[in-house]
Write a protein that holds these residues in place. Structure first.
Motif, short mmCIF file in Angstrom:
data_model
loop_
_atom_site.label_atom_id
_atom_site.label_comp_id
_atom_site.label_asym_id
_atom_site.label_seq_id
_atom_site.Cartn_x
_atom_site.Cartn_y
_atom_site.Cartn_z
N GLY A 310 0.52 -1.14 0.13
CA GLY A 310 0.35 -0.31 0.30
C GLY A 310 0.94 1.49 -0.42
N GLU A 311 0.25 2.23 -1.08
CA GLU A 311 0.75 3.61 -1.02
C GLU A 311 1.60 3.91 0.62
OE1 GLU A 311 0.94 7.56 -2.96
OE2 GLU A 311 -0.63 6.50 -3.01
N LYS A 312 1.00 4.02 1.88
CA LYS A 312 1.01 4.54 2.64
C LYS A 312 1.06 3.68 4.00
CE LYS A 312 -1.33 9.38 1.69
NZ LYS A 312 -2.39 10.15 1.89
N ALA A 313 1.73 2.06 3.19
CA ALA A 313 1.75 1.20 4.47
C ALA A 313 3.58 1.77 5.41
CB ALA A 313 1.46 0.42 4.08
N SER A 314 3.02 0.91 6.22
CA SER A 314 4.26 1.79 7.70
C SER A 314 4.58 -0.29 7.75
CB SER A 314 3.69 2.49 8.57
OG SER A 314 5.19 2.17 9.67
N LEU A 315 5.52 -0.97 8.06
CA LEU A 315 6.19 -2.06 8.04
C LEU A 315 7.64 -1.50 10.05
CD1 LEU A 315 7.06 -3.40 5.20
CD2 LEU A 315 4.95 -3.46 6.09
N LEU A 316 6.77 -2.61 10.95
CA LEU A 316 7.67 -2.69 12.02
C LEU A 316 8.87 -3.00 11.70
CD1 LEU A 316 4.96 -2.06 14.82
CD2 LEU A 316 6.29 -0.25 13.59
N ALA A 317 10.08 -2.65 12.02
CA ALA A 317 11.08 -3.53 12.28
C ALA A 317 10.89 -5.02 12.66
CB ALA A 317 12.28 -2.94 12.44
N ALA A 318 10.11 -4.57 14.27
CA ALA A 318 10.32 -6.04 14.87
C ALA A 318 9.59 -7.03 14.22
CB ALA A 318 10.21 -5.78 15.73
N ASN A 319 8.63 -6.15 13.21
CA ASN A 319 7.61 -8.14 12.85
C ASN A 319 8.22 -8.33 11.66
OD1 ASN A 319 5.55 -7.42 14.77
ND2 ASN A 319 4.83 -5.72 13.66
N ILE A 320 9.28 -8.08 10.72
CA ILE A 320 9.75 -8.02 9.50
C ILE A 320 10.84 -9.09 9.69
CG2 ILE A 320 8.17 -6.48 8.24
CD1 ILE A 320 10.45 -5.25 7.84
N ALA A 321 11.77 -8.43 10.49
CA ALA A 321 13.05 -9.02 11.02
C ALA A 321 13.03 -10.48 12.24
CB ALA A 321 14.68 -7.97 11.52
N GLU A 322 14.21 -10.95 11.28
CA GLU A 322 14.13 -12.42 12.34
C GLU A 322 16.04 -12.08 13.25
OE1 GLU A 322 12.93 -14.72 12.62
OE2 GLU A 322 11.39 -15.28 10.63
N THR A 323 15.89 -11.72 14.45
CA THR A 323 16.71 -11.62 15.58
C THR A 323 17.02 -12.22 15.57
OG1 THR A 323 14.91 -10.52 16.72
CG2 THR A 323 16.28 -8.74 15.33
N ARG A 324 16.43 -13.50 16.16
CA ARG A 324 16.83 -14.68 17.35
C ARG A 324 17.49 -15.60 16.50
NH1 ARG A 324 11.93 -15.23 21.92
NH2 ARG A 324 12.69 -12.57 22.20
N LYS A 325 16.84 -16.07 15.27
CA LYS A 325 17.06 -17.35 13.94
C LYS A 325 17.11 -16.66 12.82
CE LYS A 325 12.60 -18.29 12.88
NZ LYS A 325 11.97 -19.53 13.02
N PHE A 326 18.13 -17.46 11.95
CA PHE A 326 18.18 -16.72 10.23
C PHE A 326 18.21 -18.64 9.94
CE2 PHE A 326 20.65 -16.47 6.54
CZ PHE A 326 20.34 -15.01 6.02
N ASN A 327 17.17 -19.15 9.24
CA ASN A 327 17.30 -20.24 8.75
C ASN A 327 17.18 -20.41 6.99
OD1 ASN A 327 15.86 -20.59 11.43
ND2 ASN A 327 13.69 -21.75 10.37
N ILE A 328 17.89 -21.10 6.94
CA ILE A 328 18.30 -21.47 5.28
C ILE A 328 17.59 -23.27 4.99
CG2 ILE A 328 19.95 -21.98 3.86
CD1 ILE A 328 21.86 -20.28 5.45
N GLU A 329 16.83 -22.77 3.93
CA GLU A 329 16.27 -24.57 3.67
C GLU A 329 16.26 -25.01 1.90
OE1 GLU A 329 12.14 -24.82 4.54
OE2 GLU A 329 12.44 -23.30 6.32
N THR A 330 16.31 -26.12 2.37
CA THR A 330 16.64 -26.78 0.98
C THR A 330 15.47 -27.47 0.79
OG1 THR A 330 18.29 -28.77 0.84
CG2 THR A 330 19.02 -25.99 0.81
N PRO A 331 15.42 -28.39 -0.13
CA PRO A 331 13.88 -29.62 0.02
C PRO A 331 14.84 -30.96 1.16
CG PRO A 331 14.47 -29.26 -2.62
CD PRO A 331 15.03 -28.47 -1.17
N ASP A 332 15.45 -31.21 1.75
CA ASP A 332 16.08 -31.90 2.62
C ASP A 332 17.30 -31.82 3.30
OD1 ASP A 332 15.28 -33.86 0.92
OD2 ASP A 332 16.93 -33.65 -0.69
N VAL A 333 17.56 -30.21 3.22
CA VAL A 333 18.13 -29.44 4.81
C VAL A 333 17.58 -29.06 5.63
CG1 VAL A 333 20.47 -29.25 5.18
CG2 VAL A 333 20.63 -31.00 3.44
N VAL A 334 18.43 -28.61 6.41
CA VAL A 334 17.38 -27.37 7.15
C VAL A 334 18.51 -26.55 8.19
CG1 VAL A 334 15.74 -25.98 8.55
CG2 VAL A 334 15.09 -27.63 7.39
N ILE A 335 19.14 -25.29 8.00
CA ILE A 335 20.54 -24.59 8.61
C ILE A 335 20.11 -24.01 9.77
CG2 ILE A 335 23.26 -24.20 8.35
CD1 ILE A 335 22.71 -24.98 5.50
#
Length: 393
Positions: A310-335
């Motif tokens: 939306g043109e005037k939308a605002s996103l809260l950084a805490a809602n869109i960021a991953e501060t506690r985890k960072f996942n990398i996924e393939t069909p067979d592997v999750v890191i």
């Protein structure tokens, strides 16, 4: 409202600071029938009972700003005669002593609140004598100029306690425990009017939801009539879609990683601020540019943002960021990677295949068991696309 203003109101829910004048309640069964209603002067409640209500009120003003506690504004029509905000003003001004207004309020909640079991609606009226503050931010309780008069509503699920055995001290024996209907912590609630800039804001309301993904739009519209923001989960999904739409099929691991690193750096810089960090279209654009998104991809960014958020939308950084985890996924592997050490993972082409390369500077555990690593400086573990896992010097 910000965190400091929420905490200032929460501090009132103690015997020493209590500003509550009246408490009303309505117990509703699973068929939406009113089974019990109560009206009391709060200070007349037994001490133990009052303490339990204090816990409920504190829970109604807890959680994360922008996720569990949402600031909402009333549209102009809600403040017109017959509007939802005008009704809430009448209810507050009645000090909960008008039975007809109370019944109308309960009916509004019962009609729109979605819950398949029993629940308890708790509504309080309070008068907070706002203390003044000196230039060095010290409260001066004898320098109050304003009174904040407000309502706090808490909607608590009521469930039957689990069956079991208990000890009967009087008869000195173990026996079947009597099952009781237990009032649980609030699921939904609101504070009206809002407490903004340490003063009454009749144009706003603070909404509480235990589950960030379950805002209950019909309840907000029918009872509050306020403008509903995007839920925390929707904001996160919107941001992910924005990254994918901007990068297209050329999106690579390093660019996405850089975006999240830049976002986490911003959050760290603003962590002492009472207001949650909100990002508009311009702010998100700067994050993408700083993270290395190619200029040709940024040509359609503004159009993508307006279509997605939306043109005037605002996103809260805490809602869109991953501060506690960072996942990398393939069909067979999750890191799973510590967000502060995303630099340990990179991509490389090895033997013609794209691989994730993970630097191993310490030990490796497999299902809790320490395993041997290559005894060479700079050893790395390589996770292939699908099948192979190699070790390279």
């Amino acid at each position: 409202m910000n965190k400091k203003e929420v905490l200032e109101i929460r501090k009132q829910f103690t015997p020493a600071n209590c500003a509550i004048t009246r408490i009303c309640g309505c117990y509703v069964d699973h068929e939406k029938n009113k089974k019990m209603e109560s009206r009391d002067a709060f200070l007349s409640l037994p001490e133990e009972e009052a303490f339990k209500y204090f816990d409920i009120f504190k829970k109604t003003m807890s959680g994360t700003m922008g996720r569990n506690m949402l600031n909402m504004e009333f549209p102009l029509d809600a403040e017109m005669p017959g509007g939802t905000q005008e009704f809430l003003m009448k209810l507050r001004n009645s000090k909960l002593e008008d039975d007809m207004l109370l019944e109308e309020f309960y009916d509004k909640v019962i009609e729109s609140y979605i819950y398949e079991e029993n629940y308890y609606i708790v509504l309080i009226h309070a008068m907070y004598d706002i203390p003044g503050k000196s230039s060095d931010n010290i409260e001066m309780f004898d320098a109050s100029d304003n009174v904040y008069e407000y309502l706090l509503c808490s909607i608590c699920p009521v469930s039957l306690s689990k069956p079991g055995l208990c000890y009967n001290a009087e008869d000195n024996r173990i026996q079947d425990r009597i099952r009781d209907w237990i009032v649980d912590v609030p699921d939904k609630g609101f504070l009206f009017p809002a407490f903004t800039d340490r003063n009454m804001d009749i144009h706003g309301v603070l909404y509480y939801t235990k589950k960030s993904e379950d805002l209950q739009e019909e309840f907000i519209d029918h009872v509050l009539g306020a403008k509903m923001p995007m839920s925390a989960d929707t904001q996160k999904e919107t941001f992910q879609m924005l990254i994918e739409d901007t990068l297209g099929e050329d999106g690579d691991y390093e660019t996405v990683r850089n975006i999240h690193e830049t976002l986490n750096e911003l959050i760290e810089e603003h962590k002492e601020e009472p207001e949650p960090l909100a990002l508009d279209k311009t702010d998100v654009k700067k994050i993408f540019e700083k993270s290395g998104v190619p200029n040709e991809k940024m040509e359609t960014f503004e159009e993508n943002f307006e279509e997605t958020a939306g043109e005037k939308a605002s996103l809260l950084a805490a809602n869109i960021a991953e501060t506690r985890k960072f996942n990398i996924e393939t069909p067979d592997v999750v890191i799973k990677v510590n967000p502060e050490r995303m630099d340990l993972v990179e991509t490389r082409i090895i033997d013609g295949r794209q691989c994730l390369v993970i630097a191993v500077d310490d030990h490796i555990e497999v299902n809790g068991v320490n395993v041997r690593t290559v005894k060479a400086p700079g050893s790395i573990t390589v996770a292939g696309n699908e099948e192979t896992e190699d070790i390279e010097q």
